[in-house]
Every structure is written in structure tokens, then in C-alpha cells.
Scaffold this motif. Structure first.
Motif, PDB file in Angstrom:
ATOM      1  N   PRO A 296     -63.032  73.735  41.112  1.00 45.69           N
ATOM      2  CA  PRO A 296     -63.752  72.859  42.340  1.00 45.69           C
ATOM      3  C   PRO A 296     -63.900  73.041  43.652  1.00 45.69           C
ATOM      4  N   GLY A 297     -64.576  73.035  44.035  1.00 47.32           N
ATOM      5  CA  GLY A 297     -64.607  73.670  45.057  1.00 47.32           C
ATOM      6  C   GLY A 297     -64.940  74.477  45.897  1.00 47.32           C
ATOM      7  N   SER A 298     -65.130  75.316  44.869  1.00 45.91           N
ATOM      8  CA  SER A 298     -66.001  77.016  45.318  1.00 45.91           C
ATOM      9  C   SER A 298     -66.597  77.225  46.271  1.00 45.91           C
TER      10      SER A 298
ATOM     11  N   GLU B 206     -70.280  79.704  39.584  1.00 39.68           N
ATOM     12  CA  GLU B 206     -70.090  81.136  38.083  1.00 39.68           C
ATOM     13  C   GLU B 206     -69.591  81.148  37.164  1.00 39.68           C
ATOM     14  N   ILE B 207     -69.690  81.187  36.570  1.00 38.84           N
ATOM     15  CA  ILE B 207     -68.453  81.916  34.885  1.00 38.84           C
ATOM     16  C   ILE B 207     -68.278  83.256  34.643  1.00 38.84           C
ATOM     17  N   GLY B 208     -66.905  83.740  34.651  1.00 37.63           N
ATOM     18  CA  GLY B 208     -66.843  84.730  34.320  1.00 37.63           C
ATOM     19  C   GLY B 208     -65.190  84.637  34.165  1.00 37.63           C
TER      20      GLY B 208
ATOM     21  N   ARG C 203     -68.612  74.457  42.648  1.00 36.64           N
ATOM     22  CA  ARG C 203     -69.028  73.658  44.285  1.00 36.64           C
ATOM     23  C   ARG C 203     -68.753  72.611  43.954  1.00 36.64           C
ATOM     24  N   ALA C 204     -68.797  71.696  43.552  1.00 37.43           N
ATOM     25  CA  ALA C 204     -68.921  70.048  43.120  1.00 37.43           C
ATOM     26  C   ALA C 204     -67.159  69.616  43.418  1.00 37.43           C
ATOM     27  N   VAL C 205     -66.522  68.843  44.095  1.00 39.00           N
ATOM     28  CA  VAL C 205     -64.977  68.553  44.598  1.00 39.00           C
ATOM     29  C   VAL C 205     -64.932  67.664  42.641  1.00 39.00           C
ATOM     30  N   PRO C 206     -63.559  67.598  43.043  1.00 40.71           N
ATOM     31  CA  PRO C 206     -63.494  67.087  41.952  1.00 40.71           C
ATOM     32  C   PRO C 206     -62.580  65.535  41.856  1.00 40.71           C
ATOM     33  N   GLU C 207     -64.041  65.071  41.600  1.00 42.10           N
ATOM     34  CA  GLU C 207     -64.062  63.456  42.267  1.00 42.10           C
ATOM     35  C   GLU C 207     -64.920  62.738  41.845  1.00 42.10           C
ATOM     36  N   LYS C 208     -64.434  61.901  40.787  1.00 39.15           N
ATOM     37  CA  LYS C 208     -65.288  60.971  40.015  1.00 39.15           C
ATOM     38  C   LYS C 208     -65.962  61.801  39.250  1.00 39.15           C
ATOM     39  N   GLY C 209     -65.839  62.627  38.491  1.00 42.39           N
ATOM     40  CA  GLY C 209     -65.968  63.378  37.392  1.00 42.39           C
ATOM     41  C   GLY C 209     -67.227  64.185  38.241  1.00 42.39           C
ATOM     42  N   LYS C 210     -67.353  64.385  39.316  1.00 40.87           N
ATOM     43  CA  LYS C 210     -68.430  64.660  39.660  1.00 40.87           C
ATOM     44  C   LYS C 210     -68.636  66.570  38.924  1.00 40.87           C
ATOM     45  N   ALA C 211     -67.202  67.638  39.728  1.00 44.05           N
ATOM     46  CA  ALA C 211     -66.774  69.130  38.961  1.00 44.05           C
ATOM     47  C   ALA C 211     -67.052  68.835  37.663  1.00 44.05           C
TER      48      ALA C 211
END
Length: 107
Positions: A19-21, A25-27, A44-52
Motif C-alpha cells: 500500500p501507499g505506492s 499496478e499488478i505484476g 496508492r491507498a494507505v493501509p487504514e480502515k480497509g482503504k488499501a
């Protein structure tokens, strides 16, 4: 390197999420200390409250051309290592596995 398994009509997918990239992308593939294989994904999403996790499901749905509602997080809610269930993925196994194998081979 196999990052998926068929479970009835569904497909189970193993993903290592960053997360937070800077970009989404996937690969690429990753192997853990136990020899298990994981598909790499970045959001891009941060790892909080399930966002990532939500961003990962949205990214997979878009890339696989699959409904977001048919991709479920089976395990790894607060961990980088996640298992996702693609409901009905077994019926499109040839198409989905071709995409997954191409992603794993990317660096």
C-alpha cells in the motif's frame, strides 16, 4: 509459479500487497520463506480502515474485467499477504489464469 487455486466454481488468489505506492499496478511474483508463491500488487491507498484492501479489489476488478462484488477478501485484512476469492472465476479459468501468469512473469 502458481499464485492461484481453483475452489469449486471460484478461484483463490494469493497476493502480496504494497500500500501507499506511487502507482497502482499488478505484476511480479514473490516467494515467502515457506516456499509459497504470491502475486505482487501495489496500490496508492494507505493501509487504514480497509482503504488499501478496497483499492486492491477495485484494481483487480478493473484489470480482470470482473465485478468488484464478486471479489472477496478471504484473509489478510491487516496483513500484506492476502487471499482473495474470485466468485465464479473457475468458469473463466483459461482467461483469468492467462492474465495471472502474465502478471507473475513481469518484473
Amino acid at each position: 509459479m502458481t499464485v492461484y487455486a481453483q475452489s469449486g466454481d471460484d478461484l483463490l488468489l494469493s497476493i502480496r500487497l504494497t500500500p501507499g505506492s506511487a502507482k497502482e499496478e499488478i505484476g511480479g511474483g514473490w516467494t515467502d520463506a515457506h516456499g509459497a508463491h504470491w502475486l505482487s500488487a501495489r496500490v496508492r491507498a494507505v493501509p487504514e480502515k480497509g482503504k488499501a484492501n478496497g483499492a486492491l479489489i477495485a484494481l483487480l476488478a478493473k484489470q480482470l474485467d470482473w465485478s468488484k462484488g464478486a471479489i472477496l477478501l478471504e484473509s489478510g485484512d491487516t496483513n500484506r499477504l492476502k487471499r482473495l476469492r474470485i466468485i465464479g472465476g473457475g468458469s473463466a479459468l483459461a482467461r483469468l489464469t492467462a492474465l495471472l501468469e502474465n502478471w507473475v512473469e513481469q518484473t
